[in-house]
Motif scaffolding. Structure first.
Motif, short mmCIF file in Angstrom:
data_model
loop_
_atom_site.label_atom_id
_atom_site.label_comp_id
_atom_site.label_asym_id
_atom_site.label_seq_id
_atom_site.Cartn_x
_atom_site.Cartn_y
_atom_site.Cartn_z
N CYS A 112 0.85 -1.20 0.00
CA CYS A 112 0.00 0.00 0.00
C CYS A 112 0.88 1.25 0.00
O CYS A 112 1.45 1.60 1.04
N ASN A 170 -0.20 4.23 -0.40
CA ASN A 170 -1.13 5.36 -0.29
C ASN A 170 -1.43 5.74 1.16
O ASN A 170 -2.49 6.24 1.48
N ARG A 171 -0.47 5.51 2.07
CA ARG A 171 -0.66 5.83 3.47
C ARG A 171 -0.01 7.17 3.81
O ARG A 171 1.11 7.45 3.37
N HIS A 181 -4.30 1.38 -4.01
CA HIS A 181 -3.11 1.14 -3.20
C HIS A 181 -1.82 1.21 -4.00
O HIS A 181 -0.79 1.62 -3.48
N SER A 182 -1.86 0.78 -5.24
CA SER A 182 -0.69 0.90 -6.11
C SER A 182 -0.96 2.00 -7.12
O SER A 182 -1.77 1.83 -8.03
N ILE A 228 -7.17 -3.34 5.38
CA ILE A 228 -7.18 -2.23 4.43
C ILE A 228 -8.63 -1.83 4.15
O ILE A 228 -9.09 -1.83 3.01
N TRP A 243 -9.72 0.48 1.19
CA TRP A 243 -9.89 -0.01 -0.17
C TRP A 243 -11.28 -0.60 -0.38
O TRP A 243 -11.80 -0.60 -1.50
N ARG A 256 -5.64 -9.67 5.47
CA ARG A 256 -6.14 -8.82 4.38
C ARG A 256 -7.51 -9.29 3.90
O ARG A 256 -8.42 -8.49 3.73
#
Length: 586
Positions: free
Chosen positions: A178, A180-181, A227-228, A478, A481, A530
């Protein structure tokens, strides 16, 4: 049954009088790495010193992961910077508003958050410095209390360090895979004074200092969402204290052009002149090494990944679909893949290139999760729209369209493959013997495919699949997402609404369960943070209630990746046997 870790040393010797004269020494024998907590310092192939970290008792387990971990020598080579788990007494429990008073006993049952799937032993990282000459260890003070530090490196003067700090308030979200944190770049001197160098509303990673000590480059992305993502490369000038964009986000790359940055920078990525940064990144189905923003021809030479660069000597991992690599590798590109290789040995052919290129056209496809379509003589890997290597617009296109856009992309790819082999009068592919396999979101797609096209697929094998996004909401590390994937905004104080849960359910493969005819093999990790194993169990029970053929393998000690050696072997053999059984190939 646990995964074993080995180390092997390779030595590269360059003759600097003749830059092309490079001698690669034979590798040392593989040695098994044990879990002892100590540092060995070697010089001139001799063991010089051992630091017993357990005896010094300054911290917990040393971090070895790529997310937080680092092992960096100071310029004078007398001190070593690393990250370890902090002693619980130095921080407060994040399940309560405050720590116990001094002298008050701690309750061992108090919940301590961790950083999710693949990082379950990481909770309170601390920056540590080992002084080799003195044989001492110091835990650096001054890191802001609201962030967890990692990816540390020394400043050129050796009197301060740079690090990435991830926000852990109000609570931790899964970090692995991830980018995007919320995080920022910090500078901390050895006296405990800390300064934030970057903005604090983005996601930051991979800080790398130039050889002359003037420039610091790092990757930056958005918080939340996919996330990517496609990342930008920022440059911080330590003299002028100004930040500039070195490589921007690529929204829609043109054919044969640089397609953007999607992965961490190598630990060493600067040229010796401190003017150039060398890195690897995805471009369509390939991984390429980029130097001075020029591209090597991956289609001709395979997928390239830069491992390190020193004194302008690059060590590059290169592999092709039909050529094994000469170094380590991890995620799937158009490169060597051991699973595909073994399938070929078992009689399956691999088809890539023409069909994929035909499909892409103006429709970039993705690599967030891989779905492998197996035919009697074909292993077909589909890069559906929404993943890395094709620009930020492609990535963003998947949000709100899961279960539809990605499913249609895969089905179109399969139909195109079959149509092409019919047009060219190839008789190797049997349209009546098509099966599907996938993991995680790929498992989500596989279950959608057998539900939406029940007469097309003859068997299915999935690993830790997302089956019901609505019931997954409260159990995933997560959770953001789960909202973003269906096109909804996320915030930490988000509460489920009937409308949101309805949207998640409608986009989930569980809604197609009554239509499924294909026999399904489920492979679940009991410790998956997850995608809860109860996701697979939900489909298992639904299929059992209808008398549909289903088999479930539960690996109690495995997590999301099902990465234990015995588990990988068990899963592969069971998948092959499952397909052979239901395609009547015995």
């Amino acid at each position: 049954g646990a995964r074993l870790h080995y180390a092997q040393q390779w030595t590269l010797i360059q003759n600097y009088r003749q830059e092309t004269d490079i001698n690669i020494q034979p590798p040392s024998p593989c040695s098994l790495l044990h879990g002892s907590v100590h540092f060995q310092v070697w010089s001139d192939r001799c063991l010089k010193k051992i630091l017993d970290l357990s005896a010094l008792n300054k911290h917990g387990r040393v971090y070895e992961d790529a997310q937080f971990g680092c092992l960096a020598w100071s310029t004078c080579e007398s001190r070593l910077l690393y990250v370890a788990e902090g002693k619980r007494s130095i921080g407060e429990s994040y399940a309560s508003a405050s720590s116990p008073s001094a002298g008050e006993p701690r309750d061992k049952s108090v919940y301590w958050e961790d950083w999710g799937e693949g990082l379950t032993s990481k909770s309170v990282p601390v920056l540590c410095v080992a002084d080799v000459a003195k044989g001492t260890v110091t835990v650096l003070q001054g890191v802001p209390s609201h962030v967890s530090p990692g990816q540390g490196l020394w400043a050129h003067d050796g009197e301060s360090v740079f690090f990435v700090g991830w926000w852990h308030e109000p609570f931790r979200l899964g970090l692995r895979f991830c980018s995007n944190r919320r995080s920022a770049l910090f500078c901390l001197d050895l006296e405990g004074n800390c300064e934030c160098l970057s903005g604090d509303t983005s996601s930051v990673s991979s800080p790398r200092l130039s050889p002359d000590g003037r420039y610091l480059v790092y990757l930056e992305g958005q918080v939340f969402g996919p996330h990517s993502q496609c990342l930008s490369m920022q440059q911080y000038d330590l003299e002028t204290r100004k930040i500039s964009v070195l490589v921007d986000v690529v929204n829609r790359p043109k054919k044969d052009e640089f397609a953007g940055l999607y992965e961490a920078l190598p630990p060493r990525c600067w040229a010796s002149d401190s003017q150039r940064v060398v890195f690897s990144s995805a471009r369509r189905n390939w991984r390429q090494t980029v130097q001075s923003f020029s591209l090597h021809s991956a289609e001709k030479f395979g997928s390239w990944k830069l491992l390190t660069i020193q004194n302008d000597l690059m060590v590059v991992h290169c592999s092709h679909l039909n050529e094994a690599p000469r170094g380590p590798h991890s995620q799937f590109f158009a490169e060597w893949n051991v699973t595909t290789a073994v399938l070929v040995k078992l009689g399956f052919a691999v088809l890539m290139g023409k069909i994929v290129d035909f499909l892409l056209g103006s429709y970039p496809h993705t690599l967030v999760s891989t779905v492998r379509i197996l035919f009697l003589a074909l292993c077909f890997v589909v890069n559906y729209r929404g993943s890395t290597g094709f620009g930020q617009d492609s990535i963003l296109s998947l949000a709100g369209n899961i279960g539809s856009q990605d499913v249609k992309d895969v089905q179109r790819a399969v139909l195109t493959a079959l149509a092409d082999q019919t047009a060219e009068k190839l008789l190797t592919l049997d349209p009546d013997k098509v099966v599907v396999m996938g993991g995680s979101h790929g498992g989500f797609l596989a279950c959608h495919l057998i539900g939406q096209f029940p007469d097309f697929y003859k068997a299915c094998a999935v690993r830790n699949p997302v089956i019901n996004a609505a019931t997954l909401l409260g159990t995933s590390d997560i959770v953001d997402w789960r909202y973003s994937s269906v096109g909804l905004q996320y915030s930490y104080d988000q509460l489920p609404t009937p409308e949101a849960l309805t949207t998640m359910l409608q986009k989930s493969p569980i809604t197609y369960a009554p239509q499924i005819k294909a026999p399904v093999l489920l492979m679940l990790g009991g410790k998956d943070r997850r995608v809860s194993p109860y996701q697979g169990l939900e489909l298992y029970r639904s299929l059992k209630s209808r008398g549909s053929p289903v088999r479930l393998l539960l690996f109690a000690e495995d997590a999301h990746s099902l990465a234990r050696v015995d588990t990988q072997a068990d899963c592969f053999l069971n998948v092959v046997l499952w397909f052979q059984q239901h395609l009547y190939l015995h």
